[in-house]
Design a protein around this motif. Structure first.
Motif, short mmCIF file in Angstrom:
data_model
loop_
_atom_site.label_atom_id
_atom_site.label_comp_id
_atom_site.label_asym_id
_atom_site.label_seq_id
_atom_site.Cartn_x
_atom_site.Cartn_y
_atom_site.Cartn_z
N GLY A 105 -5.91 14.96 -10.70
CA GLY A 105 -6.27 13.82 -9.86
C GLY A 105 -5.06 13.15 -9.27
N GLY A 106 -3.97 13.10 -10.06
CA GLY A 106 -2.74 12.49 -9.54
C GLY A 106 -2.17 13.29 -8.37
N VAL A 107 -2.18 14.62 -8.50
CA VAL A 107 -1.70 15.46 -7.40
C VAL A 107 -2.58 15.28 -6.17
N TRP A 108 -3.90 15.22 -6.37
CA TRP A 108 -4.81 15.00 -5.24
C TRP A 108 -4.55 13.65 -4.60
N LEU A 109 -4.31 12.62 -5.42
CA LEU A 109 -4.07 11.28 -4.89
C LEU A 109 -2.80 11.25 -4.05
N PHE A 110 -1.80 12.02 -4.46
CA PHE A 110 -0.57 12.10 -3.67
C PHE A 110 -0.82 12.83 -2.36
N HIS A 160 -3.87 9.89 2.61
CA HIS A 160 -3.38 9.57 3.94
C HIS A 160 -3.62 10.71 4.93
N GLY A 161 -4.42 11.67 4.52
CA GLY A 161 -4.71 12.80 5.40
C GLY A 161 -3.53 13.72 5.58
N ALA A 162 -2.54 13.65 4.67
CA ALA A 162 -1.36 14.50 4.79
C ALA A 162 -1.73 15.94 4.46
N ASP A 178 15.55 8.74 1.45
CA ASP A 178 14.80 7.81 2.29
C ASP A 178 13.34 8.26 2.47
N GLU A 179 12.78 8.85 1.41
CA GLU A 179 11.36 9.26 1.41
C GLU A 179 10.53 8.12 0.82
N HIS A 180 10.07 7.25 1.66
CA HIS A 180 9.35 6.07 1.18
C HIS A 180 7.92 6.45 0.79
N LEU A 181 7.52 6.00 -0.39
CA LEU A 181 6.20 6.32 -0.92
C LEU A 181 5.30 5.09 -0.84
N GLY A 182 4.03 5.35 -0.56
CA GLY A 182 3.05 4.28 -0.55
C GLY A 182 2.56 3.97 -1.96
N LEU A 183 1.77 2.92 -2.09
CA LEU A 183 1.25 2.50 -3.40
C LEU A 183 0.43 3.61 -4.03
N TRP A 186 2.74 6.27 -5.49
CA TRP A 186 3.33 5.87 -6.77
C TRP A 186 2.28 5.92 -7.87
N ALA A 187 1.04 5.55 -7.56
CA ALA A 187 -0.03 5.66 -8.54
C ALA A 187 -0.28 7.12 -8.92
N ALA A 188 -0.15 8.01 -7.94
CA ALA A 188 -0.32 9.44 -8.21
C ALA A 188 0.75 9.94 -9.18
N LEU A 189 2.00 9.54 -8.96
CA LEU A 189 3.06 9.94 -9.87
C LEU A 189 2.84 9.36 -11.26
#
Length: 290
Positions: free
Chosen positions: A108-113, A117-119, A235-240, A243-246
């Protein structure tokens, strides 16, 4: 964990100059030279020791598949995918329902990452990171054996030398003498020390002093340290959500190991008073339930 992730972040930067095979060649080749000079190991004396060195070195070489993966994926996602290997290993060695839950949490964490965001990340990068994770699982199995059979760093030095034999020719064919440019060599030494010499040596030393599963709990910090290195170095900025996925992957990794340490520690009071010293029992309980 911090050393290896910041080393990989610098390696990702260097891959823009010499490519992923060039980074791997510099990382393993220079790390092998440093450790061979440091430990001056003797050649294996038995077929068992030879097989251990070859298997250990092949696993280390396989873990470096993360570098071509990093050319396609963010550092945090590549690290999370890589950690699925050790998590799957823990799942396969246990039939407890909670371990299955940890595996689901990691997935689930990998999916959340990946998904919110449709990445859409390249399938090739995902497969390379997963292959690196399988190699990491094998590495963890063999590193404990290597730590038990060698009092110094002989097995690690020989294993890195074999990993260099497998990987340096690929980088040399692609980049040639460009790998010997002073600036490239200097950056390669930094990558080799931060992402190979220092973390592998510290991990081998830790496995002699701590239970494997305690080391596994600490390894669950890897996705978070990868995310931090990605932000500060790349400079790879992560969204909330990322970070929850990690956090999900790290929690799943810790969950596969901390319960068994806790259970083992809880049995200690029942065995005291039977001629065993209290010291090791106290230490074991202090490391178990975090």
């Amino acid at each position: 964990m911090l050393s290896i992730q910041f080393g990989q972040a610098i390696g990702k930067q260097l891959s823009g100059t010499v490519g992923a095979p060039g980074v791997v060649a510099l990382r393993l080749g220079l790390a092998a030279v440093i450790l061979l000079l440091l430990y001056r190991p003797s050649l294996p004396r038995s077929r068992t020791d030879t097989g251990l060195v070859l298997g250990f070195g092949t696993a280390i070489a396989g873990m470096n598949l993360v570098y071509p993966a990093l050319t396609l994926l963010p550092l945090g996602l590549a690290s999370a995918l890589q950690l699925l290997g050790p998590i799957t290993l823990a799942l396969l060695t246990s039939h407890r329902p909670r371990d299955a839950g940890c595996a689901v949490l990691a997935g689930g964490g990998v999916w959340l990452f990946y998904a919110p965001h449709g990445a859409h990340f390249p399938l090739g990068g995902v497969l390379l990171a997963l292959a690196s994770g399988i190699s990491m699982a094998v590495y963890l199995l063999l590193s404990k054996t290597a730590a038990a059979r060698s009092t110094g760093g002989d097995s690690l030095a020989l294993a890195l030398a074999w990993a260099a034999v497998l990987t340096v020719p690929l980088g040399a064919v692609e980049q040639g003498t460009h790998l010997l440019a002073p600036q490239v060599l200097l950056a390669g030494i930094v990558v080799a020390v931060l992402s190979a010499v220092l973390p592998y040596s510290l991990e081998l030393a830790a496995l002699r002093r701590l239970p494997t599963r305690t080391v596994g709990v600490l390894a669950s910090l890897e996705p978070a340290s990868a995310g931090l290195a990605g932000v500060l170095v790349l400079d790879e900025h992560l969204g909330l959500a990322q970070w929850a996925a990690l956090a999900c992957v790290g929690t799943a990794s810790a969950g596969t190991v901390v319960r068994r340490e806790k259970k083992r520690g809880e049995t200690a009071p029942h065995t005291r008073g039977q001629g065993e010293e209290d010291g090791p029992r106290t230490d074991r309980r202090s490391h178990g339930p975090h």
